[in-house]
Design a protein around this motif. Structure first.
Motif, PDB file in Angstrom:
ATOM      1  N   GLY A 207      25.961  -8.319  -0.967  1.00 60.78           N
ATOM      2  CA  GLY A 207      25.463  -7.143  -1.672  1.00 60.78           C
ATOM      3  C   GLY A 207      26.477  -6.044  -1.880  1.00 60.78           C
ATOM      4  N   LEU A 208      27.741  -6.283  -1.540  1.00 63.42           N
ATOM      5  CA  LEU A 208      28.784  -5.267  -1.695  1.00 63.42           C
ATOM      6  C   LEU A 208      29.835  -5.725  -2.701  1.00 63.42           C
ATOM      7  N   GLU A 209      30.253  -4.807  -3.566  1.00 64.19           N
ATOM      8  CA  GLU A 209      31.353  -5.084  -4.490  1.00 64.19           C
ATOM      9  C   GLU A 209      32.700  -4.935  -3.807  1.00 64.19           C
ATOM     10  N   GLY A 210      32.700  -4.273  -2.672  1.00 70.35           N
ATOM     11  CA  GLY A 210      33.932  -4.056  -1.932  1.00 70.35           C
ATOM     12  C   GLY A 210      33.627  -3.339  -0.635  1.00 70.35           C
ATOM     13  N   MET A 211      34.678  -2.942   0.070  1.00 76.82           N
ATOM     14  CA  MET A 211      34.514  -2.276   1.361  1.00 76.82           C
ATOM     15  C   MET A 211      35.500  -1.108   1.460  1.00 76.82           C
ATOM     16  N   THR A 212      35.021  -0.013   1.983  1.00 77.71           N
ATOM     17  CA  THR A 212      35.841   1.162   2.223  1.00 77.71           C
ATOM     18  C   THR A 212      36.118   1.255   3.719  1.00 77.71           C
ATOM     19  N   LEU A 213      37.396   1.232   4.087  1.00 83.21           N
ATOM     20  CA  LEU A 213      37.798   1.172   5.488  1.00 83.21           C
ATOM     21  C   LEU A 213      38.634   2.395   5.825  1.00 83.21           C
ATOM     22  N   ASN A 214      38.065   3.311   6.603  1.00 82.55           N
ATOM     23  CA  ASN A 214      38.760   4.537   7.001  1.00 82.55           C
ATOM     24  C   ASN A 214      39.411   4.331   8.363  1.00 82.55           C
ATOM     25  N   ASN A 215      40.647   4.785   8.504  1.00 79.79           N
ATOM     26  CA  ASN A 215      41.438   4.427   9.680  1.00 79.79           C
ATOM     27  C   ASN A 215      41.156   5.265  10.922  1.00 79.79           C
ATOM     28  N   ALA A 216      40.333   6.293  10.827  1.00 83.47           N
ATOM     29  CA  ALA A 216      40.003   7.142  11.985  1.00 83.47           C
ATOM     30  C   ALA A 216      41.271   7.670  12.653  1.00 83.47           C
ATOM     31  N   ARG A 217      42.322   7.876  11.874  1.00 82.20           N
ATOM     32  CA  ARG A 217      43.602   8.313  12.420  1.00 82.20           C
ATOM     33  C   ARG A 217      43.498   9.680  13.084  1.00 82.20           C
ATOM     34  N   GLN A 218      42.577  10.501  12.590  1.00 83.28           N
ATOM     35  CA  GLN A 218      42.454  11.867  13.100  1.00 83.28           C
ATOM     36  C   GLN A 218      41.428  11.985  14.218  1.00 83.28           C
ATOM     37  N   ASP A 219      40.868  10.872  14.632  1.00 84.11           N
ATOM     38  CA  ASP A 219      39.781  10.881  15.612  1.00 84.11           C
ATOM     39  C   ASP A 219      40.073   9.888  16.722  1.00 84.11           C
ATOM     40  N   PRO A 220      40.654  10.322  17.837  1.00 83.50           N
ATOM     41  CA  PRO A 220      40.964   9.386  18.920  1.00 83.50           C
ATOM     42  C   PRO A 220      39.747   8.670  19.485  1.00 83.50           C
ATOM     43  N   SER A 221      38.564   9.271  19.342  1.00 82.53           N
ATOM     44  CA  SER A 221      37.348   8.626  19.859  1.00 82.53           C
ATOM     45  C   SER A 221      36.886   7.483  18.967  1.00 82.53           C
ATOM     46  N   LEU A 222      37.257   7.527  17.688  1.00 79.56           N
ATOM     47  CA  LEU A 222      36.898   6.545  16.661  1.00 79.56           C
ATOM     48  C   LEU A 222      35.458   6.661  16.177  1.00 79.56           C
ATOM     49  N   ILE A 223      34.636   7.531  16.758  1.00 81.64           N
ATOM     50  CA  ILE A 223      33.191   7.505  16.487  1.00 81.64           C
ATOM     51  C   ILE A 223      32.676   8.704  15.709  1.00 81.64           C
ATOM     52  N   LYS A 224      33.511   9.707  15.450  1.00 83.15           N
ATOM     53  CA  LYS A 224      32.986  10.957  14.897  1.00 83.15           C
ATOM     54  C   LYS A 224      32.357  10.790  13.519  1.00 83.15           C
ATOM     55  N   THR A 225      32.953   9.978  12.665  1.00 85.30           N
ATOM     56  CA  THR A 225      32.420   9.831  11.310  1.00 85.30           C
ATOM     57  C   THR A 225      30.993   9.313  11.340  1.00 85.30           C
ATOM     58  N   CYS A 226      30.783   8.198  12.020  1.00 87.67           N
ATOM     59  CA  CYS A 226      29.426   7.631  12.065  1.00 87.67           C
ATOM     60  C   CYS A 226      28.457   8.550  12.804  1.00 87.67           C
ATOM     61  N   LEU A 227      28.925   9.195  13.865  1.00 89.43           N
ATOM     62  CA  LEU A 227      28.042  10.078  14.626  1.00 89.43           C
ATOM     63  C   LEU A 227      27.645  11.294  13.804  1.00 89.43           C
ATOM     64  N   ALA A 228      28.603  11.864  13.090  1.00 87.85           N
ATOM     65  CA  ALA A 228      28.300  13.027  12.262  1.00 87.85           C
ATOM     66  C   ALA A 228      27.264  12.693  11.206  1.00 87.85           C
ATOM     67  N   PHE A 229      27.436  11.557  10.565  1.00 82.48           N
ATOM     68  CA  PHE A 229      26.493  11.228   9.513  1.00 82.48           C
ATOM     69  C   PHE A 229      25.140  10.793  10.049  1.00 82.48           C
ATOM     70  N   LYS A 230      25.080  10.378  11.287  1.00 82.99           N
ATOM     71  CA  LYS A 230      23.776  10.176  11.911  1.00 82.99           C
ATOM     72  C   LYS A 230      23.019  11.498  11.990  1.00 82.99           C
ATOM     73  N   VAL A 231      23.726  12.579  12.339  1.00 86.64           N
ATOM     74  CA  VAL A 231      23.063  13.882  12.427  1.00 86.64           C
ATOM     75  C   VAL A 231      22.598  14.321  11.038  1.00 86.64           C
ATOM     76  N   PHE A 232      23.435  14.141  10.016  1.00 92.52           N
ATOM     77  CA  PHE A 232      23.001  14.484   8.667  1.00 92.52           C
ATOM     78  C   PHE A 232      21.756  13.682   8.291  1.00 92.52           C
ATOM     79  N   ARG A 233      21.752  12.403   8.620  1.00 93.10           N
ATOM     80  CA  ARG A 233      20.612  11.567   8.283  1.00 93.10           C
ATOM     81  C   ARG A 233      19.382  11.992   9.077  1.00 93.10           C
ATOM     82  N   ASP A 234      19.560  12.284  10.348  1.00 88.02           N
ATOM     83  CA  ASP A 234      18.429  12.735  11.167  1.00 88.02           C
ATOM     84  C   ASP A 234      17.856  14.048  10.650  1.00 88.02           C
ATOM     85  N   ALA A 235      18.697  14.817   9.958  1.00 89.81           N
ATOM     86  CA  ALA A 235      18.231  16.068   9.364  1.00 89.81           C
ATOM     87  C   ALA A 235      17.508  15.842   8.041  1.00 89.81           C
ATOM     88  N   GLY A 236      17.400  14.574   7.612  1.00 89.93           N
ATOM     89  CA  GLY A 236      16.717  14.269   6.363  1.00 89.93           C
ATOM     90  C   GLY A 236      17.573  14.446   5.141  1.00 89.93           C
TER      91      GLY A 236
END
Length: 611
Positions: A170-199
């Motif tokens: 179901g995907l035409e391609g994939m976007t792969l972000n290197n998390a170079r600025q985030d030593p934890s590696l999890i901030k992007t997904c965690l941040a967008f979980k909060v946005f999603r939880d906010a509706g």
């Protein structure tokens, strides 16, 4: 005086290391990656976690469509780390990873005229996704400056570039972000979980383990492009105009920087101008006038979410990293979040000292609303509602633990750095409610800080020099104990000077969580000199591991190296410029304690504008 304040090297390096990430992302105001396909754009930020698809816009934003099940849902399974193997010609890979943006073009004269053309090109590759091989795929670099890397570039994979109409799961391609600025590696997904939880509408996100020609590049964030497929899930009509905003705003001189991502053949951009015009209404009419073109309830919730998770590089704080969508069904504009990998940290690297934690109001819409007393109260109410309905500490801590365990087999060589960075996020989540509540009770704080500059940078002059020091000297906080060299400055060009006293120090990059534990991270070289006119100047270079080698050299393209010039004052370092149009060269370079580090540099200094 210079010897008395050599600790400035370390403090300045820490400050610049942190702010450089945000500034680098801001460079994308002058350029953006083109859409990969008509149905999506690359580089989108992401949502994720185990919270499902989330709801549509809240407030007065209406509800989402309810489309058929998305066949790509399995590709964003939050509990699955996708295995991606890329095989391509070694010479193509070397070309790809060295492609870069022209920093002078991004920041210099004409930077606000509009987005600049992407320098990245497609390369043929065989891509294997969880065991399924897709020959004749295409791979290119993606991103702007903040995540630029020679050793671990962010990537865009296309399955249909050379095979028309091909999809995988179901995907035409994939976007792969290197998390170079985030030593934890999890901030992007965690941040967008909060946005999603906010509706709020946001992309899906999970993790991918990537190899290229057999070399292990580690963990990437796999993010969903912001495009029509995402819009169809969150808006009743996905045929409207979508714009990407990077250092973009609804004030004079800024609107041209918004890049149209859908309906590109239609040159009409009057809907952007209508929002800017609405901001000119009187205080008494602002709510109604702006509300006619903007989903105000949704915006307040989006705005409050940015502040809650400390997304200091988003719209409200720095006019950066966002999308705006004009929904034909409502006739109004909505914001979508973007690139929140610099979140969950109370330190605002680009913000003014003493700024409140509960609000950012540098973006024109946020500023205009917050400076109107009644609407400031409405913002505080939106924040209170967000804390009550969406900010669930226990759930967030469980999500952090889940992500940490999921990634633990992949980060063994850098486990301690990841642990330190992840624990910092836990501390942020645990204490955030008390911090925000104290500020907005009984009344929200004032915002007295000026809007960001809308001027491009100009060439101030040149700097050249040499350095000779030893690895680890940066930690000694006294470059004169081990370092020497030359430091010549012509600022302005008709006023050349040479440093009378000079010191140099080098070590692991300071200022980023866990960076001192990451031996593949950037090296930080700092130089300090006193000049005949009484000025004390400091140079701080950040150098990629691929360049920090015997005989290595690289340009100031923010992936090989980047550097800042600062002047020292009795209180704090003052940034005077960034280095461009030159290179740094190493005769010798080693990370062995006490090993010699020698070389030279030359550069043009850009100053003013965004600095």
């Amino acid at each position: 005086m210079v010897r008395e304040h050599t600790d400035t090297l370390v403090r300045a390096g820490s400050m610049l290391s942190a702010m450089a990430f945000a500034l680098a992302l801001g460079a994308s105001a002058c350029g953006s990656d083109p859409p990969q396909t008509a149905s999506g754009t690359p580089g989108a930020s992401s949502s994720g976690g185990s919270s499902g698809d989330g709801g549509g816009p809240s407030g007065d934003g209406g509800g989402p469509n309810v489309p058929d099940p998305d066949p790509s849902d399995a590709m964003f399974d939050p509990d699955h780390v996708i295995e991606i193997g890329i095989t391509m010609a070694p010479e193509d890979w070397d070309t790809l990873r060295r492609q870069s943006r022209d920093v002078s073009e991004l920041f210099g004269e004409g930077c606000m005229d509009g987005p600049k053309e992407s320098p990245y090109t497609q390369f043929p590759a065989t891509v294997t996704v969880d065991g399924t091989t897709l020959e004749m795929s295409a791979v290119r670099k993606k991103g702007f400056l903040g995540s630029a890397s020679l050793s671990k570039p962010s990537l865009k994979v296309s399955f249909d570039e050379y095979v028309d109409g091909r999809e995988h799961a179901g995907l035409e391609g994939m976007t792969l972000n290197n998390a170079r600025q985030d030593p934890s590696l999890i901030k992007t997904c965690l941040a967008f979980k909060v946005f999603r939880d906010a509706g709020l509408p946001a992309s899906r996100c999970n993790f991918a383990h990537v190899t290229v020609n057999g070399d292990d590049l580690g963990i990437y964030a796999h993010v969903e492009p912001v495009g029509k497929r995402l819009l169809e899930r969150h808006f009743t009509d996905a045929s409207g105009d979508l714009y990407e905003g990077q250092l973009s705003d609804f004030r004079g001189g800024w609107i041209a920087t918004y890049e149209k991502k859908t309906n590109e053949d239609d040159p009409d951009r009057s809907e952007l101008d209508a929002v800017a015009s609405a901001l000119l209404a009187s205080d008494a009419e602002l709510d109604a006038t702006l509300g006619a073109v903007l989903e105000l309830g949704t915006f307040r919730r989006y705005w409050a979410t940015e502040a809650l998770i400390a997304a200091w590089d988003g719209y409200a704080a720095s006019t950066n990293n966002h999308f705006v969508y004009f929904d034909p069904a409502s006739g109004k504009m909505s914001f979508l979040p973007w690139g929140p990998d610099l979140s969950f940290d109370p330190v605002d690297a680009l913000g003014p000292p003493g700024r409140p934690q509960s609000v950012s109001a540098r973006g024109a819409i946020a500023s205009r609303l917050y400076q109107t007393p009644e609407l400031r109260v409405a913002y505080a109410e939106a924040m209170k509602d967000l804390l009550e309905t969406a900010w669930k500490e226990d759930a967030l801590l469980l999500e952090i633990e889940r992500m940490e365990k999921l990634l633990s087999p992949y980060v063994r060589d850098n486990a301690e750095a990841v642990r330190v960075a992840t624990d910092a996020i836990r501390g942020f989540v645990t204490g955030r409610r008390a911090t925000i509540t104290a500020e907005i009770t009984p009344t929200p704080p004032e915002w007295t800080f000026p809007p960001p500059a809308a001027e491009c940078m100009t060439a101030l002059g040149t700097m050249t020099g040499t350095f000779s020091t030893t690895w680890g000297s940066l930690a000694q906080m006294d470059p004169f104990a081990t370092g020497t060299g030359t430091f010549d400055v012509a600022i302005p060009a008709d006023n050349p000077q040479s440093a009378e006293t000079l010191g140099a120090a080098v070590g692991q990059e300071a200022g980023q969580p866990g960076s001192e534990l990451d031996m593949n991270g950037r090296a930080q070289l700092s130089m300090i000199g006193s000049f005949p006119d009484g000025t004390v100047r400091i140079l701080v270079f950040f150098v990629d591991a691929a360049v920090f080698t015997d005989g290595g050299e690289g340009p100031y393209d923010w992936q090989s190296a980047y550097a800042f010039a600062i002047d020292y004052t009795e209180s704090e370092p003052v940034i005077t410029g960034m280095l461009t149009d030159g290179k740094i060269h190493f005769d010798t370079a080693s990370r062995e304690p006490g090993a010699p580090v020698t070389g030279s540099f030359e550069a043009t200094v850009l100053g003013g504008g965004f600095l």
